[in-house]
Write a protein that holds these residues in place. Structure first.
Motif, PDB file in Angstrom:
ATOM      1  N   PHE A 116       0.823  -1.228   0.000  1.00 43.04           N
ATOM      2  CA  PHE A 116       0.000   0.000   0.000  1.00 43.04           C
ATOM      3  C   PHE A 116       0.853   1.273   0.000  1.00 43.04           C
ATOM      4  CE2 PHE A 116      -3.063   2.639   2.862  1.00 43.04           C
ATOM      5  CZ  PHE A 116      -3.582   3.308   1.762  1.00 43.04           C
ATOM      6  N   LEU A 117       1.749   1.389   0.993  1.00 44.23           N
ATOM      7  CA  LEU A 117       2.497   2.638   1.131  1.00 44.23           C
ATOM      8  C   LEU A 117       3.407   2.872  -0.077  1.00 44.23           C
ATOM      9  CD1 LEU A 117       3.404   2.526   4.944  1.00 44.23           C
ATOM     10  CD2 LEU A 117       1.401   3.527   3.841  1.00 44.23           C
ATOM     11  N   GLU A 118       3.993   1.779  -0.573  1.00 42.36           N
ATOM     12  CA  GLU A 118       4.888   1.905  -1.746  1.00 42.36           C
ATOM     13  C   GLU A 118       4.124   2.357  -2.980  1.00 42.36           C
ATOM     14  OE1 GLU A 118       8.010  -1.639  -0.856  1.00 42.36           O
ATOM     15  OE2 GLU A 118       7.099  -1.597  -2.864  1.00 42.36           O
ATOM     16  N   VAL A 119       2.975   1.727  -3.218  1.00 37.48           N
ATOM     17  CA  VAL A 119       2.247   2.047  -4.451  1.00 37.48           C
ATOM     18  C   VAL A 119       1.684   3.472  -4.391  1.00 37.48           C
ATOM     19  CG1 VAL A 119      -0.097   1.142  -3.974  1.00 37.48           C
ATOM     20  CG2 VAL A 119       0.805   0.988  -6.253  1.00 37.48           C
ATOM     21  N   ILE A 120       1.262   3.906  -3.206  1.00 39.07           N
ATOM     22  CA  ILE A 120       0.747   5.280  -3.079  1.00 39.07           C
ATOM     23  C   ILE A 120       1.866   6.285  -3.367  1.00 39.07           C
ATOM     24  CG2 ILE A 120      -0.096   6.986  -1.387  1.00 39.07           C
ATOM     25  CD1 ILE A 120      -2.313   5.165  -2.385  1.00 39.07           C
ATOM     26  N   LYS A 121       3.057   5.991  -2.843  1.00 41.00           N
ATOM     27  CA  LYS A 121       4.208   6.897  -3.080  1.00 41.00           C
ATOM     28  C   LYS A 121       4.505   6.980  -4.585  1.00 41.00           C
ATOM     29  CE  LYS A 121       8.281   8.925  -2.076  1.00 41.00           C
ATOM     30  NZ  LYS A 121       8.381   9.676  -3.297  1.00 41.00           N
ATOM     31  N   GLU A 122       4.488   5.814  -5.240  1.00 48.81           N
ATOM     32  CA  GLU A 122       4.797   5.797  -6.677  1.00 48.81           C
ATOM     33  C   GLU A 122       3.724   6.542  -7.481  1.00 48.81           C
ATOM     34  OE1 GLU A 122       5.853   1.825  -8.022  1.00 48.81           O
ATOM     35  OE2 GLU A 122       7.019   1.540  -6.192  1.00 48.81           O
ATOM     36  N   ILE A 123       2.460   6.409  -7.085  1.00 50.08           N
ATOM     37  CA  ILE A 123       1.397   7.144  -7.787  1.00 50.08           C
ATOM     38  C   ILE A 123       1.606   8.657  -7.602  1.00 50.08           C
ATOM     39  CG2 ILE A 123      -1.090   7.614  -7.896  1.00 50.08           C
ATOM     40  CD1 ILE A 123      -1.568   4.681  -7.000  1.00 50.08           C
ATOM     41  N   CYS A 124       1.941   9.056  -6.368  1.00 48.66           N
ATOM     42  CA  CYS A 124       2.150  10.491  -6.103  1.00 48.66           C
ATOM     43  C   CYS A 124       3.348  11.042  -6.881  1.00 48.66           C
ATOM     44  CB  CYS A 124       2.335  10.732  -4.607  1.00 48.66           C
ATOM     45  SG  CYS A 124       0.816  10.529  -3.675  1.00 48.66           S
ATOM     46  N   GLU A 146       0.458  14.864 -10.355  1.00 47.43           N
ATOM     47  CA  GLU A 146       0.553  16.100  -9.554  1.00 47.43           C
ATOM     48  C   GLU A 146      -0.704  16.371  -8.751  1.00 47.43           C
ATOM     49  OE1 GLU A 146       1.649  19.617 -11.642  1.00 47.43           O
ATOM     50  OE2 GLU A 146       3.380  18.631 -12.572  1.00 47.43           O
ATOM     51  N   GLY A 147      -1.853  15.924  -9.290  1.00 55.77           N
ATOM     52  CA  GLY A 147      -3.140  16.228  -8.659  1.00 55.77           C
ATOM     53  C   GLY A 147      -3.403  15.353  -7.447  1.00 55.77           C
ATOM     54  N   PRO A 148      -4.601  15.502  -6.846  1.00 53.30           N
ATOM     55  CA  PRO A 148      -4.938  14.774  -5.624  1.00 53.30           C
ATOM     56  C   PRO A 148      -4.926  13.257  -5.805  1.00 53.30           C
ATOM     57  CG  PRO A 148      -6.597  16.456  -6.145  1.00 53.30           C
ATOM     58  CD  PRO A 148      -5.687  16.372  -7.317  1.00 53.30           C
ATOM     59  N   VAL A 149      -4.319  12.566  -4.837  1.00 53.15           N
ATOM     60  CA  VAL A 149      -4.272  11.094  -4.831  1.00 53.15           C
ATOM     61  C   VAL A 149      -4.906  10.619  -3.518  1.00 53.15           C
ATOM     62  CG1 VAL A 149      -2.764   9.057  -4.783  1.00 53.15           C
ATOM     63  CG2 VAL A 149      -2.193  11.006  -6.270  1.00 53.15           C
ATOM     64  N   SER A 150      -6.047   9.928  -3.639  1.00 52.57           N
ATOM     65  CA  SER A 150      -6.756   9.495  -2.431  1.00 52.57           C
ATOM     66  C   SER A 150      -6.206   8.177  -1.906  1.00 52.57           C
ATOM     67  CB  SER A 150      -8.249   9.304  -2.721  1.00 52.57           C
ATOM     68  OG  SER A 150      -8.886  10.540  -2.887  1.00 52.57           O
ATOM     69  N   ALA A 151      -5.884   8.165  -0.604  1.00 50.25           N
ATOM     70  CA  ALA A 151      -5.429   6.951   0.087  1.00 50.25           C
ATOM     71  C   ALA A 151      -6.337   6.767   1.298  1.00 50.25           C
ATOM     72  CB  ALA A 151      -3.977   7.108   0.521  1.00 50.25           C
ATOM     73  N   GLU A 152      -6.872   5.552   1.445  1.00 46.42           N
ATOM     74  CA  GLU A 152      -7.943   5.344   2.432  1.00 46.42           C
ATOM     75  C   GLU A 152      -7.426   4.770   3.746  1.00 46.42           C
ATOM     76  OE1 GLU A 152     -11.375   3.765   0.534  1.00 46.42           O
ATOM     77  OE2 GLU A 152     -12.371   3.211   2.391  1.00 46.42           O
ATOM     78  N   VAL A 153      -7.922   5.322   4.859  1.00 45.12           N
ATOM     79  CA  VAL A 153      -7.611   4.726   6.161  1.00 45.12           C
ATOM     80  C   VAL A 153      -8.407   3.428   6.296  1.00 45.12           C
ATOM     81  CG1 VAL A 153      -7.152   6.955   7.293  1.00 45.12           C
ATOM     82  CG2 VAL A 153      -9.457   5.998   7.363  1.00 45.12           C
ATOM     83  N   VAL A 154      -7.902   2.509   7.153  1.00 46.34           N
ATOM     84  CA  VAL A 154      -8.635   1.245   7.337  1.00 46.34           C
ATOM     85  C   VAL A 154      -9.105   1.053   8.774  1.00 46.34           C
ATOM     86  CG1 VAL A 154      -7.689   0.008   5.362  1.00 46.34           C
ATOM     87  CG2 VAL A 154      -6.437   0.009   7.527  1.00 46.34           C
ATOM     88  N   ALA A 155      -8.686   1.967   9.684  1.00 45.17           N
ATOM     89  CA  ALA A 155      -9.194   1.897  11.057  1.00 45.17           C
ATOM     90  C   ALA A 155     -10.632   2.393  11.058  1.00 45.17           C
ATOM     91  CB  ALA A 155      -8.348   2.779  11.967  1.00 45.17           C
ATOM     92  N   LEU A 205      -2.292  10.630   9.444  1.00 42.68           N
ATOM     93  CA  LEU A 205      -1.074  11.453   9.526  1.00 42.68           C
ATOM     94  C   LEU A 205       0.100  10.745   8.862  1.00 42.68           C
ATOM     95  CD1 LEU A 205      -1.468  12.994  13.109  1.00 42.68           C
ATOM     96  CD2 LEU A 205      -1.970  14.052  10.889  1.00 42.68           C
ATOM     97  N   LYS A 206       0.154   9.392   9.027  1.00 37.35           N
ATOM     98  CA  LYS A 206       1.230   8.626   8.375  1.00 37.35           C
ATOM     99  C   LYS A 206       1.074   8.706   6.847  1.00 37.35           C
ATOM    100  CE  LYS A 206       3.527   4.174   8.293  1.00 37.35           C
ATOM    101  NZ  LYS A 206       3.720   2.879   8.917  1.00 37.35           N
ATOM    102  N   LEU A 207      -0.162   8.540   6.363  1.00 38.91           N
ATOM    103  CA  LEU A 207      -0.392   8.580   4.913  1.00 38.91           C
ATOM    104  C   LEU A 207      -0.122   9.980   4.354  1.00 38.91           C
ATOM    105  CD1 LEU A 207      -3.688   6.463   4.714  1.00 38.91           C
ATOM    106  CD2 LEU A 207      -1.433   5.783   3.865  1.00 38.91           C
ATOM    107  N   SER A 208      -0.542  11.003   5.084  1.00 39.40           N
ATOM    108  CA  SER A 208      -0.399  12.357   4.528  1.00 39.40           C
ATOM    109  C   SER A 208       1.063  12.794   4.469  1.00 39.40           C
ATOM    110  CB  SER A 208      -1.257  13.367   5.275  1.00 39.40           C
ATOM    111  OG  SER A 208      -0.720  13.594   6.537  1.00 39.40           O
ATOM    112  N   ALA A 209       1.929  12.107   5.243  1.00 41.57           N
ATOM    113  CA  ALA A 209       3.362  12.446   5.200  1.00 41.57           C
ATOM    114  C   ALA A 209       4.028  11.906   3.923  1.00 41.57           C
ATOM    115  CB  ALA A 209       4.061  11.885   6.431  1.00 41.57           C
ATOM    116  N   ILE A 210       3.332  11.044   3.171  1.00 42.15           N
ATOM    117  CA  ILE A 210       3.937  10.433   1.968  1.00 42.15           C
ATOM    118  C   ILE A 210       4.196  11.484   0.887  1.00 42.15           C
ATOM    119  CG2 ILE A 210       3.503   8.818   0.044  1.00 42.15           C
ATOM    120  CD1 ILE A 210       2.028   7.025   2.028  1.00 42.15           C
ATOM    121  N   ALA A 211       3.230  12.384   0.698  1.00 44.39           N
ATOM    122  CA  ALA A 211       3.388  13.398  -0.355  1.00 44.39           C
ATOM    123  C   ALA A 211       2.397  14.530  -0.113  1.00 44.39           C
ATOM    124  CB  ALA A 211       3.141  12.775  -1.729  1.00 44.39           C
ATOM    125  N   LYS A 212       2.685  15.683  -0.739  1.00 42.81           N
ATOM    126  CA  LYS A 212       1.838  16.865  -0.547  1.00 42.81           C
ATOM    127  C   LYS A 212       0.446  16.686  -1.138  1.00 42.81           C
ATOM    128  CE  LYS A 212       5.236  20.562  -0.711  1.00 42.81           C
ATOM    129  NZ  LYS A 212       5.909  21.320  -1.739  1.00 42.81           N
TER     130      LYS A 212
END
Ligand code: E4P
Length: 217
Positions: free
Chosen positions: A39-47, A51-60, A71-78
């Motif tokens: 998950f974290l790797e693929v989201i980073k690569e997509i970002c 350039e535009g918004p990339v949605s990553a979903e919480v699972v809790a 907060l962990k996900l939002s630190a991946i990219a702007k």
């Protein structure tokens, strides 16, 4: 209307980025599972690609853990947008993140009242699932009309991101209603290019051109 790709497949995103048509990407846990990627790797690569918004979903499902994940996900990219479910804890998380200027996409929206709550909680995007409503014989596009009316009545800036799109008519209707964005599976996006008269017309032009015996280059 903005076009987002509803996929976690890097190659598909890369190809669509080259068309200049892609304004963003949405993912969900099912799309991550389908990609077979971390998950974290693929989201980073997509970002890195988009350039535009990339949605990553919480699972809790509880507020405290949702915030930690967000907060962990939002630190991946702007350009990360945190996707939270349309629940009480999800909207608490939405309010807190929006106060921190982190974009939030409230997902799994199936009613106009849910969309109203998400806007009041400061969501940047609301994701009404039209296809899943159509699947149970409800009118998915009527929901988009209602949300458009309500958001315009009160000047909410939350963007309507039409989700669970199944075919090109969903895209057309979303555009007619004035939805801000549609997140589209890549096979449906490809269908938007096609018209049989385009294919037939091109074939005829090329045949006539060949008969002139000329070349451009
Ligand atoms: C996107 O944000 C949604 O998760 C997605 O569009 C859901 O689509 P589906 O109903 O085809 O799974």
């Amino acid at each position: 209307m903005k076009f987002f790709a509803d996929t976690a497949e890097l190659e598909e995103i890369r190809e669509l980025t080259a068309t200049g048509l892609l304004d963003g990407v949405t993912t969900n846990p099912s799309l991550i599972k389908k990609s077979g990627r971390d998950f974290l790797e693929v989201i980073k690569e997509i970002c890195d690609l988009v350039e535009g918004p990339v949605s990553a979903e919480v699972v809790a499902t509880d507020f405290d853990t949702m915030v930690k994940e967000a907060l962990k996900l939002s630190a991946i990219a702007k350009n990360i947008v945190i996707k939270v479910p349309m629940t009480l804890d999800g909207l608490k998380t939405c309010k807190l993140l929006s106060e921190k200027k982190i974009m939030v996409n409230v997902t799994l929206c199936f009613s106009a009242n849910q969309a109203l709550l998400a806007a009041k909680a400061g969501a940047s995007f609301i994701s009404p699932f039209v296809g899943r409503l159509d699947d149970i014989s409800e009118d998915g596009m009527a929901l988009i009309e209602d949300i458009r009316l309500i958001y315009d009545n009160y000047g909410f800036e939350t963007q309507i991101l039409v989700a669970s799109i199944r075919h090109p008519i969903h895209v057309l209707e979303a555009a007619r209603i004035g939805a801000d964005a549609a997140t589209i599976p890549t096979d449906v996006l490809r269908k938007l290019f096609h018209h049989p008269l385009t294919d037939k017309g091109l074939e005829a032009f090329l045949k006539d051109w060949e008969e002139t015996g000329q070349t451009i280059l």
